[in-house]
Design a protein around this motif. Structure first.
Motif, short mmCIF file in Angstrom:
data_model
loop_
_atom_site.label_atom_id
_atom_site.label_comp_id
_atom_site.label_asym_id
_atom_site.label_seq_id
_atom_site.Cartn_x
_atom_site.Cartn_y
_atom_site.Cartn_z
N GLU A 1 0.83 -1.22 0.00
CA GLU A 1 0.00 0.00 0.00
C GLU A 1 0.86 1.26 0.00
N LYS A 2 2.07 1.17 0.61
CA LYS A 2 2.94 2.36 0.67
C LYS A 2 4.07 2.27 -0.36
N ASP A 3 4.00 1.25 -1.22
CA ASP A 3 5.02 1.05 -2.24
C ASP A 3 6.43 0.95 -1.61
N ILE A 4 6.51 0.20 -0.52
CA ILE A 4 7.80 0.05 0.18
C ILE A 4 8.47 -1.25 -0.27
N ARG A 5 9.73 -1.17 -0.62
CA ARG A 5 10.46 -2.35 -1.10
C ARG A 5 10.99 -3.14 0.11
N LEU A 6 10.77 -4.46 0.10
CA LEU A 6 11.24 -5.31 1.22
C LEU A 6 12.37 -6.20 0.72
N ASP A 7 13.51 -6.17 1.41
CA ASP A 7 14.66 -7.01 0.99
C ASP A 7 15.10 -7.90 2.14
N VAL A 8 15.59 -9.09 1.79
CA VAL A 8 16.17 -9.99 2.80
C VAL A 8 17.59 -10.29 2.37
N LEU A 9 18.54 -10.09 3.29
CA LEU A 9 19.95 -10.28 2.92
C LEU A 9 20.62 -11.33 3.81
#
Ligand code: ADP
Length: 467
Positions: free
Chosen positions: A335-343
């Motif tokens: 909804e907030k166009d937030i990118r989620l990354d896992v490293l």
């Protein structure tokens, strides 16, 4: 209820309870100090060896080496025995009789130390030897370690030992070693009336030392017992409070869920068509009840975690936990166009409780999304530390950040920073408190770094999983 608690704790009268705690304080203190005395004696035995050798070979003083070295060997051997015996006395099977045995052992040690000190002094100049002042140390140790009565008994032993040495040497019953080269040849300490004068001053010094030290130690012990009572009372009150919060929040949750279901039924027009105004009011009530429900749920979680003593631990694969959490948070992030990354989380396992650790990650990532504006970025990174087998997890966001003055308080119950309240009206201020409790229960640590307006970085550590 609290009044009852201040008078009677766990079924004991206050006086009896004080006595019990006093005994616990005494036992703990004696155990620690007996070990300390043994350690101190190892150093003392080493120093005695050094002083004898140095005095004879470097200063060239005429002291008889054989008896002094034998005394030194006895000191080493006897300390070894005391060390061994102390360990045996502390064995679990002796728990009932430990205290009287340990007290007897402590008394024996101080008496034997006084005898050995007299022995060393006698063979190295008697009253001419400045180490005669070491009787004062022994009186301090006796007063700290033993009861007042026993400390005065050790004082009597010191007086007898010192008196026997001084007057035995004066009347020629014991041979006197004159410290030639250290004391001028013309002066001799074994003279009247110096000898009785010195003896009197010495006895009064020892007596005053015992009197003052036992008075201070008694007062400290009293203070420590009172602190222990206060601590127990606080723990008890905390337990009652947690139980109370647990019961209340559970009841609230049940009732709120029922209210919400009723409101949803009304909103679905099942009970009849609502006017626009009525719908708006019911919608607001439903929204509020939803918020209250989440708040109560946090409160319940926190109380449960505080009340629990032990958690079941097992291998937790971080990559799986993180992807489960991200799955739950996909919608709010989208909804907030937030990118989620896992490293770097693949193949990293920790030892812990899977549900609780999921809760930690959910709280942190949810916060990261809530406090990050549109088109931001949130990442989760796992770091294995090579040295101590711990795993560090870092949740980073590009959000509003935390003001420097709020950072020390954000892990407290109900605390919310001002900038967060402006961005997100709703919030219990309990999420990070729960995170801290769970991480601490796993023997880990949690901390945060933040730049206001740029973002935050939450770190927590957990024990790595070993098979
Ligand atoms: P809540 O989020 O419900 O207010 P929390 O206990 O989870 O309660 O967080 C406490 C406070 O810590 C928040 O109100 C906010 O001020 C601050 N905080 C937590 N996470 C972040 C974050 N990622 N970015 C900025 N501030 C945060």
């Amino acid at each position: 209820m609290l009044l009852g608690c201040s008078r009677t704790v766990a079924g004991f009268s206050r006086k009896g309870y004080m006595e019990q705690l006093k005994q616990i304080v005494l036992e703990r203190e004696l155990k620690e100090r007996l070990r300390w005395l043994v350690r101190l004696r190892w150093y003392a035995a080493g120093c005695v060896f050094g002083v004898i050798t140095f005095t004879h070979f470097v200063f060239g003083l005429p002291i008889p080496l054989l008896p002094l070295y034998i005394g030194n060997l006895v000191l080493f051997g006897y300390n070894g025995l005391v060390h061994w015996f102390g360990g045996r006395v502390e064995a679990p099977e002796n728990s009932g009789v430990w205290f009287p045995k340990a007290r007897r052992l402590a008394n024996f040690q101080i008496t034997f130390d006084l005898l050995l000190l007299t022995f060393f002094l006698h063979y190295s100049g008697g009253v001419e030897n400045p180490f005669v002042f070491y009787f004062v140390f022994h009186m301090v140790i006796a007063s700290i370690l033993l009861s007042r009565k026993a400390a005065y008994f050790q004082f009597s032993v010191a007086v007898v030992c010192l008196g026997a040495m001084i007057f035995g040497e004066y009347y020629g019953i014991l041979p006197h070693t004159h410290l030639r080269g250290f004391i001028p040849a013309s002066s001799c300490f074994l003279e009247m009336p110096y000898l009785p004068g010195m003896f009197f001053v010495f006895i009064s010094t020892l007596l005053l030392t015992v009197y003052m030290t036992t008075s201070i130690v008694d007062r400290l012990r009293e203070g420590e017992s009172e602190l222990a009572v206060a601590n127990r009372k606080l723990q008890e009150q905390d337990r009652i409070k947690s139980q109370y919060v647990l019961t209340v929040s559970h009841d609230l949750q049940v009732s709120l869920s029922a209210i919400q279901s009723c409101l949803k039924v009304v909103l679905s027009n099942f009970t009849g068509t609502l006017s626009d105004k009525a719908r708006e009011m019911v919608c607001r009530a439903e929204e509020r009840s939803q918020y209250l429900l989440l708040f109560v749920k946090d409160l319940l979680d926190l109380s449960k975690i505080r009340a629990a003593k032990e958690f079941q631990k097992q291998e937790v694969r971080l990559s799986e936990t993180v992807s489960r959490v991200l799955q739950q948070l996909k919608r709010p992030a989208g909804e907030k166009d937030i990118r989620l990354d896992v490293l770097k989380c693949n193949g990293v396992s920790v030892s812990g409780n899977p549900q609780l650790l999921e809760h930690v990650l959910l709280n942190l990532i949810q916060n990261a999304i809530r406090y990050t504006p549109q088109k931001g970025r949130v990442s989760v990174e796992c770091r294995c530390s090579n040295g101590n087998g711990t795993v560090e997890v870092v949740v980073t966001d590009t959000g509003i950040g935390i003001p420097l003055e709020d950072i020390p308080r954000i892990f407290d119950d109900f605390y919310r920073a001002g900038n967060a309240q402006i961005l997100e009206k709703k919030g219990s201020g309990l999420g990070l408190s729960i995170v801290r409790q769970i991480v601490a229960a796993h023997r880990g640590e949690v901390w945060v770094e933040s730049d206001i307006g740029k973002g935050s970085r939450f770190h927590f550590t957990l024990p790595g999983y070993t098979e």
